[in-house]
Design a protein around this motif. Structure first.
Motif, PDB file in Angstrom:
ATOM      1  N   ASP A  61       0.843  -1.201   0.000  1.00 54.43           N
ATOM      2  CA  ASP A  61       0.000   0.000   0.000  1.00 54.43           C
ATOM      3  C   ASP A  61       0.878   1.252   0.000  1.00 54.43           C
ATOM      4  O   ASP A  61       1.927   1.272   0.646  1.00 54.43           O
ATOM      5  CB  ASP A  61      -0.889   0.029   1.243  1.00 54.43           C
ATOM      6  N   TYR A  77       0.956   5.258   0.895  1.00 55.23           N
ATOM      7  CA  TYR A  77       0.389   6.432   1.567  1.00 55.23           C
ATOM      8  C   TYR A  77       1.324   7.600   1.315  1.00 55.23           C
ATOM      9  O   TYR A  77       2.474   7.404   0.916  1.00 55.23           O
ATOM     10  CB  TYR A  77       0.265   6.188   3.079  1.00 55.23           C
ATOM     11  N   TYR A  80       3.986   1.113  10.403  1.00 53.25           N
ATOM     12  CA  TYR A  80       3.813  -0.055   9.506  1.00 53.25           C
ATOM     13  C   TYR A  80       4.740  -1.182   9.932  1.00 53.25           C
ATOM     14  O   TYR A  80       4.374  -2.346   9.938  1.00 53.25           O
ATOM     15  CB  TYR A  80       4.130   0.317   8.045  1.00 53.25           C
ATOM     16  N   ILE A 106       2.799  -4.183   8.532  1.00 50.73           N
ATOM     17  CA  ILE A 106       1.948  -3.794   7.408  1.00 50.73           C
ATOM     18  C   ILE A 106       2.855  -3.496   6.220  1.00 50.73           C
ATOM     19  O   ILE A 106       3.850  -2.769   6.358  1.00 50.73           O
ATOM     20  CB  ILE A 106       1.102  -2.539   7.772  1.00 50.73           C
ATOM     21  N   SER A 116      -3.494   4.620  -1.338  1.00 51.93           N
ATOM     22  CA  SER A 116      -4.468   4.243  -0.309  1.00 51.93           C
ATOM     23  C   SER A 116      -4.905   5.410   0.560  1.00 51.93           C
ATOM     24  O   SER A 116      -6.062   5.478   0.990  1.00 51.93           O
ATOM     25  CB  SER A 116      -3.875   3.158   0.593  1.00 51.93           C
ATOM     26  N   TRP A 142      -6.974   4.842   8.112  1.00 48.72           N
ATOM     27  CA  TRP A 142      -6.522   4.153   6.906  1.00 48.72           C
ATOM     28  C   TRP A 142      -6.439   2.635   7.104  1.00 48.72           C
ATOM     29  O   TRP A 142      -6.830   1.883   6.229  1.00 48.72           O
ATOM     30  CB  TRP A 142      -5.124   4.646   6.506  1.00 48.72           C
ATOM     31  N   THR A 143      -5.871   2.219   8.230  1.00 52.79           N
ATOM     32  CA  THR A 143      -5.567   0.785   8.391  1.00 52.79           C
ATOM     33  C   THR A 143      -6.657   0.038   9.154  1.00 52.79           C
ATOM     34  O   THR A 143      -6.712  -1.188   9.093  1.00 52.79           O
ATOM     35  CB  THR A 143      -4.241   0.577   9.164  1.00 52.79           C
ATOM     36  N   GLU A 192      -6.627  -0.347  12.208  1.00 54.82           N
ATOM     37  CA  GLU A 192      -5.942  -0.930  13.373  1.00 54.82           C
ATOM     38  C   GLU A 192      -5.679   0.149  14.421  1.00 54.82           C
ATOM     39  O   GLU A 192      -5.562   1.319  14.067  1.00 54.82           O
ATOM     40  CB  GLU A 192      -4.568  -1.484  12.963  1.00 54.82           C
TER      41      GLU A 192
END
Ligand code: ATR
Length: 272
Positions: free
Chosen positions: A2, A4, A24, A29, A56, A253-254, A256
């Motif tokens: 992804d 960003y 990340y 991630i 993303s 975004w995630t 999480e």
């Protein structure tokens, strides 16, 4: 993987890439965070291009925070503030958020400060607008002192009209001592104190019942924070606000919970 990034002009010295990439890495991630610097009049087009290229998420900074409104569906508080600093491309159209507002609230929360009672906000520019709506939505009464008084008065009217709970009023800078006498919270959203040993607030107006946040993070300990600490106030440096606006973006975004400690460590390593 992804992608960003941060949309701004200039973006050269941004602290967001190391902060987000530490997040990340901590959560395993597969993503990268890069900077984009389109021409100043091309903000909305840059957002459309990013969508097309499969980016993303984007953070947005000066001078694009207003321009990108044309290319996103802003959430309620971003629409009221009139500025977007975070874009999520998982929706069509992309969703625009203003995580500066939530970031300010979480920076105070991190320090155990409850946002109740009276707030004094110095500054009515971009950062000031986000802070004013954030504090009023928490239910605070917000006194906005600004060099250009009319700008503070206009912002106060916008806030009072649409805040979830609180109200605001606009004032001249020379009323700060009066405003601060009964205040619980003070936020500096001016650039005064950035790379200079100056404070926007008279030292003798500071007192031990205040929680003081300075949005300026260079230097980390501004003159305002140094004098506030000496007066016995709780102090929150600008890196906490920078951190939590990033944490809020990361979480949107995630999906999480952000690894706040890892992101904070990376951010502060680059500030020292
Ligand atoms: P930002 O997006 O960082 O908030 P901005 O929109 O340019 O930047 O706003 C800067 C803020 O700092 C404004 O509130 C500005 O006051 P004016 O509205 O009167 O311009 C304030 N500011 C900048 N320099 C200042 C100074 N020397 N004394 C007092 N306020 C100052």
């Amino acid at each position: 993987m992804d992608v960003y990034g941060l949309l701004g002009n200039p973006v050269g010295h941004s602290l967001s890439p190391p902060m987000h990439e530490a997040g990340y890495e901590k959560l395993d991630i597969d993503a990268r965070y890069v900077t984009f610097e389109p021409p100043v009049e091309k903000g909305a087009e840059a957002v459309e291009s990013a969508a097309m290229l499969g980016v993303s998420g984007l953070n947005v900074t000066i001078p694009f925070k207003q321009d990108v409104l044309d290319a996103v569906e802003p959430d309620d508080i971003a629409a009221r503030i009139g500025a977007v600093n975070t874009i999520d491309f998982s929706t069509d159209p992309p969703t625009g958020y203003n995580t500066d507002a939530a970031g300010l609230v979480r920076a105070f929360e991190h320090h155990g400060v409850s946002l109740e009672g009276q707030a004094v906000l110095v500054g009515a520019g971009g950062a000031g607008r986000a802070a004013a709506f954030a504090l009023a939505d928490e239910g605070m009464t917000v006194g906005i002192a600004n060099r250009t008084v009319e700008k503070g008065v206009d912002l106060a009217a916008d806030v009072t009209e649409s805040a979830v709970d609180g109200t605001a009023s606009g004032h001249a800078l020379d009323t700060l001592s009066e405003l601060l006498a009964d205040a619980d919270v003070l936020v500096n959203a001016t650039s005064v104190g950035m790379e200079e040993d100056r404070s926007p607030v008279p030292e003798d107006a500071l007192h031990g019942d205040l929680a003081v946040l300075d949005a300026v993070y260079s230097p980390i300990e501004t003159r305002l924070l140094r004098e506030a600490a000496a007066a016995g106030a709780t102090t929150v440096d600008g890196a906490w606000m920078l951190l939590y606006q990033g944490v809020e973006a990361f979480e949107r975004w995630t999906g999480e919970d952000a690894p706040v400690d890892a992101m904070n460590e990376a951010l502060r390593a680059h500030l020292e």
